[in-house]
Scaffold this active site. Sequence first.
Site, mmCIF file in Angstrom:
data_model
loop_
_atom_site.group_PDB
_atom_site.id
_atom_site.type_symbol
_atom_site.label_atom_id
_atom_site.label_comp_id
_atom_site.label_asym_id
_atom_site.label_seq_id
_atom_site.Cartn_x
_atom_site.Cartn_y
_atom_site.Cartn_z
ATOM 1 N N PHE A 186 26.861 -34.561 9.945
ATOM 2 C CA PHE A 186 27.487 -34.702 11.040
ATOM 3 C C PHE A 186 28.926 -34.692 10.986
ATOM 4 C CE2 PHE A 186 29.522 -38.769 13.011
ATOM 5 C CZ PHE A 186 30.290 -38.180 14.166
ATOM 6 N N TYR A 194 21.634 -48.182 -0.042
ATOM 7 C CA TYR A 194 22.884 -47.458 0.447
ATOM 8 C C TYR A 194 24.317 -48.198 -0.074
ATOM 9 C CZ TYR A 194 26.081 -45.255 3.969
ATOM 10 O OH TYR A 194 27.179 -44.680 4.608
ATOM 11 N N ASN A 243 21.428 -29.992 1.003
ATOM 12 C CA ASN A 243 19.822 -29.854 1.040
ATOM 13 C C ASN A 243 19.377 -29.874 2.388
ATOM 14 O OD1 ASN A 243 20.064 -32.566 1.175
ATOM 15 N ND2 ASN A 243 18.526 -32.976 -0.650
ATOM 16 N N LYS A 278 26.815 -46.747 -2.791
ATOM 17 C CA LYS A 278 28.167 -46.510 -2.333
ATOM 18 C C LYS A 278 29.111 -47.297 -3.540
ATOM 19 C CE LYS A 278 27.832 -43.408 0.691
ATOM 20 N NZ LYS A 278 28.247 -42.213 1.055
ATOM 21 N N LYS A 310 36.012 -32.332 -11.990
ATOM 22 C CA LYS A 310 36.664 -32.293 -13.391
ATOM 23 C C LYS A 310 36.802 -30.977 -14.262
ATOM 24 C CE LYS A 310 35.753 -34.355 -17.855
ATOM 25 N NZ LYS A 310 34.371 -33.631 -18.536
HETATM 26 P P1 NAD Z 1 24.534 -37.182 8.181
HETATM 27 O O1 NAD Z 1 23.392 -37.781 7.654
HETATM 28 O O2 NAD Z 1 24.893 -36.607 9.249
HETATM 29 O O3 NAD Z 1 25.220 -36.212 6.989
HETATM 30 C C1 NAD Z 1 24.834 -36.138 5.281
HETATM 31 C C2 NAD Z 1 24.719 -34.820 5.013
HETATM 32 O O4 NAD Z 1 24.260 -35.112 3.637
HETATM 33 C C3 NAD Z 1 23.337 -34.257 5.592
HETATM 34 O O5 NAD Z 1 23.501 -32.987 5.768
HETATM 35 C C4 NAD Z 1 22.275 -34.035 4.335
HETATM 36 O O6 NAD Z 1 21.249 -33.171 4.596
HETATM 37 C C5 NAD Z 1 23.179 -34.089 3.298
HETATM 38 N N1 NAD Z 1 22.628 -34.488 2.031
HETATM 39 C C6 NAD Z 1 22.004 -35.849 1.798
HETATM 40 N N2 NAD Z 1 21.557 -35.977 0.546
HETATM 41 C C7 NAD Z 1 21.980 -34.554 -0.040
HETATM 42 C C8 NAD Z 1 21.822 -34.123 -1.649
HETATM 43 N N3 NAD Z 1 21.024 -34.813 -2.433
HETATM 44 N N4 NAD Z 1 21.956 -32.901 -1.699
HETATM 45 C C9 NAD Z 1 22.890 -32.043 -0.886
HETATM 46 N N5 NAD Z 1 22.964 -32.645 0.449
HETATM 47 C C10 NAD Z 1 22.712 -33.989 0.942
HETATM 48 O O7 NAD Z 1 25.515 -38.471 7.810
HETATM 49 P P2 NAD Z 1 27.216 -38.467 8.211
HETATM 50 O O8 NAD Z 1 27.348 -39.551 9.395
HETATM 51 O O9 NAD Z 1 27.768 -37.216 8.614
HETATM 52 O O10 NAD Z 1 27.683 -39.214 6.766
HETATM 53 C C11 NAD Z 1 28.522 -38.418 5.898
HETATM 54 C C12 NAD Z 1 29.126 -39.065 4.865
HETATM 55 O O11 NAD Z 1 29.942 -40.075 5.326
HETATM 56 C C13 NAD Z 1 28.125 -39.766 4.032
HETATM 57 O O12 NAD Z 1 28.401 -40.063 2.701
HETATM 58 C C14 NAD Z 1 28.028 -41.247 4.655
HETATM 59 O O13 NAD Z 1 27.689 -42.344 3.647
HETATM 60 C C15 NAD Z 1 29.767 -41.492 4.964
HETATM 61 N N6 NAD Z 1 29.904 -42.421 6.073
HETATM 62 C C16 NAD Z 1 29.609 -42.186 7.526
HETATM 63 C C17 NAD Z 1 29.901 -43.157 8.414
HETATM 64 C C18 NAD Z 1 29.413 -42.576 9.707
HETATM 65 O O14 NAD Z 1 29.782 -43.479 10.633
HETATM 66 N N7 NAD Z 1 29.108 -41.574 10.259
HETATM 67 C C19 NAD Z 1 30.193 -44.549 7.845
HETATM 68 C C20 NAD Z 1 30.635 -44.484 6.873
HETATM 69 C C21 NAD Z 1 30.446 -43.560 5.812
#
Ligand code: NAD
Length: 309
Positions: free
Chosen positions: A11, A145, A32, A149, A105
């Site tokens: 997203f 989670y 992935n 983080k 790095k």
């Molecule tokens: P999402 O699940 O839509 O996107 C996460 C993406 O990471 C996915 O496309 C998934 O396939 C990929 N992914 C996960 N593990 C992987 C791996 N080992 N190798 C390669 N790709 C991998 O979630 P999002 O809402 O888009 O969140 C994105 C980031 O933002 C995350 O790190 C999340 O912790 C952080 N975040 C999001 C929110 C929110 O409200 N949406 C809030 C706080 C933090």
Amino acid sequence: MRIVVTGGAGFIGSHLCDYFIRKKHYVICVDNLITGSLKNIEHLFGNEKFLFIKHDVTNYIHIPGKIDSVLHFASPASPEDYLKYPIQTLKVGALGTHKALGLAKEKNAIFMLASTSEVYGDPLVSPQNESYWGNVNPVGPRGVYDEAKRFAEAMTMAYHRYHKLSVRIVRIFNTYGPRMRLNDGRVVPNFIYQALRDKPITVYGDGSQTRSFCYISDLVEGIYKLLFKNISEPINLGNPQEMKIIDFAYLIKDLTNSKSKIVFKNLPQDDPKQRKPDITKAKRLLNWQPKVSLKEGLKLTIEYFRNIS
Ligand code: NAD
Ligand code: UDP
């Protein structure tokens, strides 16, 4: 600039890919697809400035050529997703962050970590500012989670202090918008999905817990601004307009003209009771604050969900 976005098919990541391409940068998306989808990025496939690499970033990341920034956004983010994939969530937060830092790095690139308001756990202060250390249950279901983080932040600061890597840590509060998965379990897609079908809207607990919702375009602008500032301490990005979940349910019902009933289900364990970002630091250092009102952002999101369902 040539930029790597891990989690770029998710997203937030896919909106970042779009934004950087619009700003004329080169983007390499590494994902992935565990919770992401090619549908989020397929419109970029013909673009010569965009490259997609299907790869699990918990393994060594090899990318030839120069790289200016590594944005590490890979991680399941919906509570339902990280409860379904607990080990993968811990691994991508720990090993994935280590590999992404190693890549930065190697290339002498700026590293940005997508951290989260979850590092504050079930906060005992409100609003949450960056100097609050949090109230996290390490052995509860959300620990996979939250602790990943927190480890990722510590690892990022270690690379900054020891290797002098230029780093950014963005603590993202609940963000919503088009491209969230309809069934990802988070409150925004859940309520909209239910409301559009006149199905019961499922409020967990009594709905008195609060969240503050930021529209995706505001978040992406904040991230872009932060990348170009030399700020290594964590920065909160989110919308401080706080709301009870029960009121949010009524708002969605209203905006969708839905006939849904509101029903109450068990509150998940360790569900934070309140969450509201203190964005004083982002305002001062980035000259950033959200512009899109909740109603405006929800209308755009509802429109998106109407079209795909
Ligand atoms: P999402 O699940 O839509 O996107 C996460 C993406 O990471 C996915 O496309 C998934 O396939 C990929 N992914 C996960 N593990 C992987 C791996 N080992 N190798 C390669 N790709 C991998 O979630 P999002 O809402 O888009 O969140 C994105 C980031 O933002 C995350 O790190 C999340 O912790 C952080 N975040 C999001 C929110 C929110 O409200 N949406 C809030 C706080 C933090
Ligand atoms: N929630 C809810 N009904 C749902 C989904 C979520 O009441 O169908 C609640 C959840 O218990 C939490 C809030 O909405 O209090 C936000 O949940 P979400 O999963 O979006 O993310 P969180 O902020 O908890 O990480």
